[in-house]
Design an enzyme around this catalytic site. Structure first.
Site, PDB file in Angstrom:
ATOM      1  N   GLY A   1     -22.195  18.289 -32.013  1.00 28.62           N
ATOM      2  CA  GLY A   1     -21.223  19.210 -32.578  1.00 28.62           C
ATOM      3  C   GLY A   1     -21.677  19.983 -33.798  1.00 28.62           C
TER       4      GLY A   1
ATOM      5  N   ASN B   1     -22.789  22.993 -33.745  1.00 30.98           N
ATOM      6  CA  ASN B   1     -22.224  24.345 -33.591  1.00 30.98           C
ATOM      7  C   ASN B   1     -20.739  24.363 -33.924  1.00 30.98           C
ATOM      8  OD1 ASN B   1     -24.198  26.478 -32.639  1.00 30.98           O
ATOM      9  ND2 ASN B   1     -24.750  24.745 -31.327  1.00 30.98           N
TER      10      ASN B   1
ATOM     11  N   ASN C   1     -19.905  31.126 -24.748  1.00 35.32           N
ATOM     12  CA  ASN C   1     -20.849  30.001 -24.765  1.00 35.32           C
ATOM     13  C   ASN C   1     -22.038  30.350 -25.645  1.00 35.32           C
ATOM     14  OD1 ASN C   1     -22.152  27.531 -23.814  1.00 35.32           O
ATOM     15  ND2 ASN C   1     -23.463  28.862 -22.571  1.00 35.32           N
TER      16      ASN C   1
ATOM     17  N   HIS D   1     -26.020  29.599 -25.993  1.00 38.33           N
ATOM     18  CA  HIS D   1     -27.147  29.068 -25.218  1.00 38.33           C
ATOM     19  C   HIS D   1     -28.429  29.196 -26.054  1.00 38.33           C
ATOM     20  CE1 HIS D   1     -29.408  27.861 -21.717  1.00 38.33           C
ATOM     21  NE2 HIS D   1     -30.290  28.797 -22.038  1.00 38.33           N
TER      22      HIS D   1
ATOM     23  N   ASP E   1     -24.597  30.862 -17.299  1.00 34.88           N
ATOM     24  CA  ASP E   1     -25.282  31.677 -18.311  1.00 34.88           C
ATOM     25  C   ASP E   1     -25.408  33.148 -17.901  1.00 34.88           C
ATOM     26  OD1 ASP E   1     -25.655  29.441 -20.004  1.00 34.88           O
ATOM     27  OD2 ASP E   1     -27.454  28.869 -18.913  1.00 34.88           O
TER      28      ASP E   1
HETATM   29  C1  GAR Z   1     -27.150  23.511 -28.799  1.00 29.14           C
HETATM   30  O1  GAR Z   1     -28.493  23.828 -28.986  1.00 29.14           O
HETATM   31  C2  GAR Z   1     -26.530  24.403 -27.749  1.00 29.14           C
HETATM   32  O2  GAR Z   1     -26.990  25.726 -27.780  1.00 29.14           O
HETATM   33  C3  GAR Z   1     -26.989  23.724 -26.494  1.00 29.14           C
HETATM   34  O3  GAR Z   1     -26.914  22.346 -26.776  1.00 29.14           O
HETATM   35  C4  GAR Z   1     -27.014  22.116 -28.182  1.00 29.14           C
HETATM   36  C5  GAR Z   1     -25.766  21.393 -28.633  1.00 29.14           C
HETATM   37  O4  GAR Z   1     -25.809  21.060 -29.982  1.00 29.14           O
HETATM   38  N1  GAR Z   1     -26.194  24.135 -25.373  1.00 29.14           N
HETATM   39  C6  GAR Z   1     -26.659  24.285 -24.142  1.00 29.14           C
HETATM   40  O5  GAR Z   1     -27.797  24.044 -23.842  1.00 29.14           O
HETATM   41  C7  GAR Z   1     -25.637  24.789 -23.135  1.00 29.14           C
HETATM   42  N2  GAR Z   1     -26.326  25.315 -21.981  1.00 29.14           N
HETATM   43  P1  GAR Z   1     -24.496  20.722 -30.831  1.00 29.14           P
HETATM   44  O6  GAR Z   1     -23.655  19.702 -30.051  1.00 29.14           O
HETATM   45  O7  GAR Z   1     -25.038  20.104 -32.095  1.00 29.14           O
HETATM   46  O8  GAR Z   1     -23.742  21.995 -31.095  1.00 29.14           O
END
Ligand code: GAR
Length: 203
Positions: free
Chosen positions: A14, A16, A110, A112, A153
């Site tokens: 989490g 982000n 989203n 990515h 995506d």
């Molecule tokens: C982030 O790097 C996000 O962009 C990626 O997973 C990570 C989650 O981190 N998402 C994907 O790959 C979706 N296709 P977080 O839980 O610390 O935000």
């Protein structure tokens, strides 16, 4: 002031989500509020981040659901309960079916961790994206925020930010740099942008 109500869907750490919470506090996000955080698994640390900031949380445990349909219906019920304007996938590691995405056209975004259309689509998530970028040998990567449609995506791009790859990078160091220098910047900015356009439509 009228604010767009956001539901953030998470699966893991989490960071982000934290960037969005911090951006609300600092005023970078001024047109949206996080009404609820929904996790696809009960051990997601993102749930603690929400609780620490007084944000309501819900868990829709993907693995405990009898079907994809039931999983998505449980999320839809939460979205209706909180009268959500748009949905943010922030490290959400589940694919949503066309049945779900068609219900919310240009109302799901989203983040990515690559420059789409590189290293994206089915099977490209989390650290795997950075492993693929390093093994291909690209010298520039980055992050993309996009609308979510029925193609994984594949929806319209809202923002992108490039990040240089260094010779000494590992998937882990690259992931960290892409998060710090791209994701945590363009995700909050995109949330504000989408929120502003939704509020404009409501006026
Ligand atoms: C982030 O790097 C996000 O962009 C990626 O997973 C990570 C989650 O981190 N998402 C994907 O790959 C979706 N296709 P977080 O839980 O610390 O935000």
């Amino acid at each position: 002031m009228l604010k767009a109500k956001v539901c953030v869907l998470v699966s893991g750490g989490g960071t982000n989500l934290q960037a969005i919470i911090d951006a609300v506090k600092s005023g970078i996000i001024n047109s949206a509020e996080v009404s609820v955080v929904v996790a696809s698994n009960p051990s997601a640390y993102a749930l603690e981040r929400a609780k620490n900031n007084g944000i309501p949380t819900e868990v829709v445990h993907k693995k405990a659901m009898p079907s994809q349909e039931a999983f998505e219906q449980a999320i839809i019920d939460i979205i209706e309960k909180y009268e959500i304007d748009f949905i943010v996938l922030a490290g959400f590691m589940c694919i949503l079916s066309e049945n779900f995405t068609k219900r919310y056209p240009e109302r799901i975004i989203n983040v990515h961790p690559s420059l789409i259309p590189s290293f994206c689509g089915k099977g490209f998530y989390g650290l795997k994206v950075h492993e693929a970028a390093l093994s291909y040998g690209v010298k520039v990567t980055g992050a993309t925020v996009h609308f979510v449609n029925e193609i994984p995506d594949g929806g319209r791009i809202i923002m992108q930010k490039a990040v240089d790859i260094e010779d000494t990078d590992t998937p882990e160091t690259l992931q960290k740099r892409v998060m710090e220098n791209a994701e945590w910047i363009i995700l909050p900015q995109s949330v504000e942008k989408v929120a502003q356009s939704i509020i404009e439509l409501k006026k």
